[in-house]
Design a protein around this motif. Structure first.
Motif, PDB file in Angstrom:
ATOM      1  N   ARG A 311       0.831  -1.224   0.000  1.00  0.00           N
ATOM      2  CA  ARG A 311       0.000   0.000   0.000  1.00  0.00           C
ATOM      3  C   ARG A 311       0.858   1.263   0.000  1.00  0.00           C
ATOM      4  O   ARG A 311       0.489   2.269  -0.630  1.00  0.00           O
ATOM      5  CB  ARG A 311      -0.913  -0.006   1.235  1.00  0.00           C
ATOM      6  CG  ARG A 311      -1.813   1.215   1.365  1.00  0.00           C
ATOM      7  CD  ARG A 311      -2.853   1.227   0.283  1.00  0.00           C
ATOM      8  NE  ARG A 311      -3.724   2.384   0.372  1.00  0.00           N
ATOM      9  CZ  ARG A 311      -3.442   3.571  -0.166  1.00  0.00           C
ATOM     10  NH1 ARG A 311      -2.319   3.753  -0.837  1.00  0.00           N
ATOM     11  NH2 ARG A 311      -4.290   4.570  -0.062  1.00  0.00           N
ATOM     12  N   CYS A 316       1.628   0.385  -5.932  1.00  0.00           N
ATOM     13  CA  CYS A 316       0.200   0.446  -5.611  1.00  0.00           C
ATOM     14  C   CYS A 316      -0.396   1.713  -6.213  1.00  0.00           C
ATOM     15  O   CYS A 316      -0.340   2.800  -5.618  1.00  0.00           O
ATOM     16  CB  CYS A 316      -0.003   0.416  -4.096  1.00  0.00           C
ATOM     17  SG  CYS A 316      -1.741   0.347  -3.596  1.00  0.00           S
ATOM     18  N   GLU A 318      -3.679   3.966  -7.766  1.00  0.00           N
ATOM     19  CA  GLU A 318      -4.991   4.253  -7.173  1.00  0.00           C
ATOM     20  C   GLU A 318      -5.965   3.098  -7.385  1.00  0.00           C
ATOM     21  O   GLU A 318      -6.765   2.773  -6.505  1.00  0.00           O
ATOM     22  CB  GLU A 318      -5.545   5.537  -7.795  1.00  0.00           C
ATOM     23  CG  GLU A 318      -6.824   6.029  -7.138  1.00  0.00           C
ATOM     24  CD  GLU A 318      -7.296   7.358  -7.695  1.00  0.00           C
ATOM     25  OE1 GLU A 318      -8.459   7.740  -7.436  1.00  0.00           O
ATOM     26  OE2 GLU A 318      -6.498   8.022  -8.396  1.00  0.00           O
ATOM     27  N   VAL A 321      -5.642   0.152  -4.730  1.00  0.00           N
ATOM     28  CA  VAL A 321      -5.983   0.337  -3.313  1.00  0.00           C
ATOM     29  C   VAL A 321      -7.139  -0.567  -2.906  1.00  0.00           C
ATOM     30  O   VAL A 321      -7.147  -1.134  -1.807  1.00  0.00           O
ATOM     31  CB  VAL A 321      -6.320   1.812  -3.024  1.00  0.00           C
ATOM     32  CG1 VAL A 321      -6.804   1.982  -1.579  1.00  0.00           C
ATOM     33  CG2 VAL A 321      -5.113   2.705  -3.285  1.00  0.00           C
ATOM     34  N   GLU A 325      -7.137  -3.285   0.230  1.00  0.00           N
ATOM     35  CA  GLU A 325      -8.070  -3.179   1.361  1.00  0.00           C
ATOM     36  C   GLU A 325      -8.961  -4.409   1.462  1.00  0.00           C
ATOM     37  O   GLU A 325      -9.265  -4.888   2.565  1.00  0.00           O
ATOM     38  CB  GLU A 325      -8.907  -1.915   1.212  1.00  0.00           C
ATOM     39  CG  GLU A 325      -8.092  -0.633   1.362  1.00  0.00           C
ATOM     40  CD  GLU A 325      -8.930   0.617   1.178  1.00  0.00           C
ATOM     41  OE1 GLU A 325     -10.087   0.496   0.687  1.00  0.00           O
ATOM     42  OE2 GLU A 325      -8.437   1.706   1.515  1.00  0.00           O
TER      43      GLU A 325
END
Length: 347
Positions: A311, A316, A318, A321, A325
């Motif tokens: 992250r 990583c 956009e 992400v 998560e």
């Protein structure tokens, strides 16, 4: 003086050469690179290294041919070939040390291991020749010569930059985790008693039917626990696959910091497969629930660390992400489920 009595003197250059190659091999394995102060050209490095590897292969061939049939070469010829091989060995090891760590620790390890393998192959070839000098080409000498050729040939398949090197090791980790999952699934599918065919003799069938021995089979509660553990193991495989894709698509080599971030990702990810293996092994009967809990917590910590480093790294984007998560949530979800099953079994 007879030929037999003179043989030790004739072979002295080869004995000295063997010691030199061993020293070079050990130095390559343990030594540090020479950090360059100026601009380093990776393409030039590979070009020069390729020539050095080619020379080492050719010298190994000359050496083997020289000792492939009697009579044994003269002292002068032995000294000449020893000097020629030594020059190629020192050139190869010197060129390797040109590669700085700033080009990537993972890349450097790949080149180091390949270089050490060539040198180790030369040591084996020299030891074979020294053990039976002046004799006809033996199968052992032929195999040792082929071993040097194979070690040299593998340089063509080496990754040429740190992104490719990191992607290569991540891909290998994906395969290892996949194998561990498939083995566990196969064991569950094969039989209620995974060790039945090993522990039961034909004469003991009646005793086996009524033994009710939980040391050799999974109970229903065991299988429920394993199901949730498989979820965590699958999250491990998914994390590695997504990380591999991110490195492939987004990995950059434009700065030392980005190259170092790729190394950090590989370093963290290397703990996933051994942790998956430890968890899988602890799930075989008799299931030690305390060991399972310890291994589950260890694997979850490793995965969270990998996802955290991912992250915060440049790989990583956009769009990545969301999966970071999601997988972080999947790890936490499976961890809670496993703890709940373990708690219920212990209460």
């Amino acid at each position: 003086m007879s030929a037999d009595n003179s043989r030790p003197d004739v072979l002295l250059p080869l004995r000295n050469l063997c010691n030199t190659v061993k020293c070079s091999r050990d130095r390559v394995r343990d030594g540090e690179s020479n950090e360059c102060s100026g601009t380093f050209s990776l393409s030039n490095f590979w070009e020069i290294l390729s020539e050095a590897v080619k020379s080492a292969s050719q010298e190994a061939t000359k050496l083997s041919v020289m000792f492939s049939r009697p009579p044994m070469p003269s002292e002068e010829h032995c000294a000449k070939i020893a000097e020629s091989v030594q020059k190629s060995v020192l050139t190869l090891s010197t060129v390797y040390f040109w590669l700085p760590k700033s080009q990537g620790v993972v890349l450097r390890k790949e080149v180091r291991d390949a270089t050490a393998e060539v040198l180790d192959g030369l040591v084996q070839l020299l030891e074979v020749i020294l053990s039976s000098p002046g004799e006809r080409l033996s199968q052992e000498q032929l195999m040792s010569t082929g071993g040097v050729w194979a070690a040299c040939d593998q340089f063509n398949q080496l990754p040429k930059d740190n992104r490719s090197a990191v992607l290569s090791v991540l891909t290998s980790y994906v395969g290892l985790v996949k194998d561990a999952l498939e083995e566990m699934e196969q064991a569950l599918a094969d039989a209620q008693d995974p060790f039945g065919d090993v522990l039961v003799d034909d004469d003991d069938d009646e005793e086996a039917e009524g033994r009710g021995n939980q040391d050799t089979y999974w109970s229903e509660s065991d299988r429920q626990l394993i199901s949730h553990c498989q979820g965590l193991m699958k999250a491990s495989g998914a994390s590695l696959r997504k990380l591999s894709s991110a490195v492939k698509n987004n990995g950059k080599l434009d700065t030392d910091e980005n190259i170092a971030q790729l190394d950090d990702l590989a370093d963290a990810a290397k703990e996933i497969s051994p942790s998956v293996d430890d968890l899988a092994l602890s799930l075989y009967p008799p299931v030690d629930r305390s060991a399972v809990e310890a291994n589950v917590c260890k694997l979850a910590c490793v995965l969270k660390k990998v996802l955290e480093i991912t992250r915060s790294s440049h790989v990583c984007a956009e769009a990545d992400v969301s999966w970071v998560e999601f997988l972080n949530g999947a790890v936490e979800h499976n961890l809670e489920k496993i703890r709940s099953v373990l708690h219920d079994c212990g209460s």
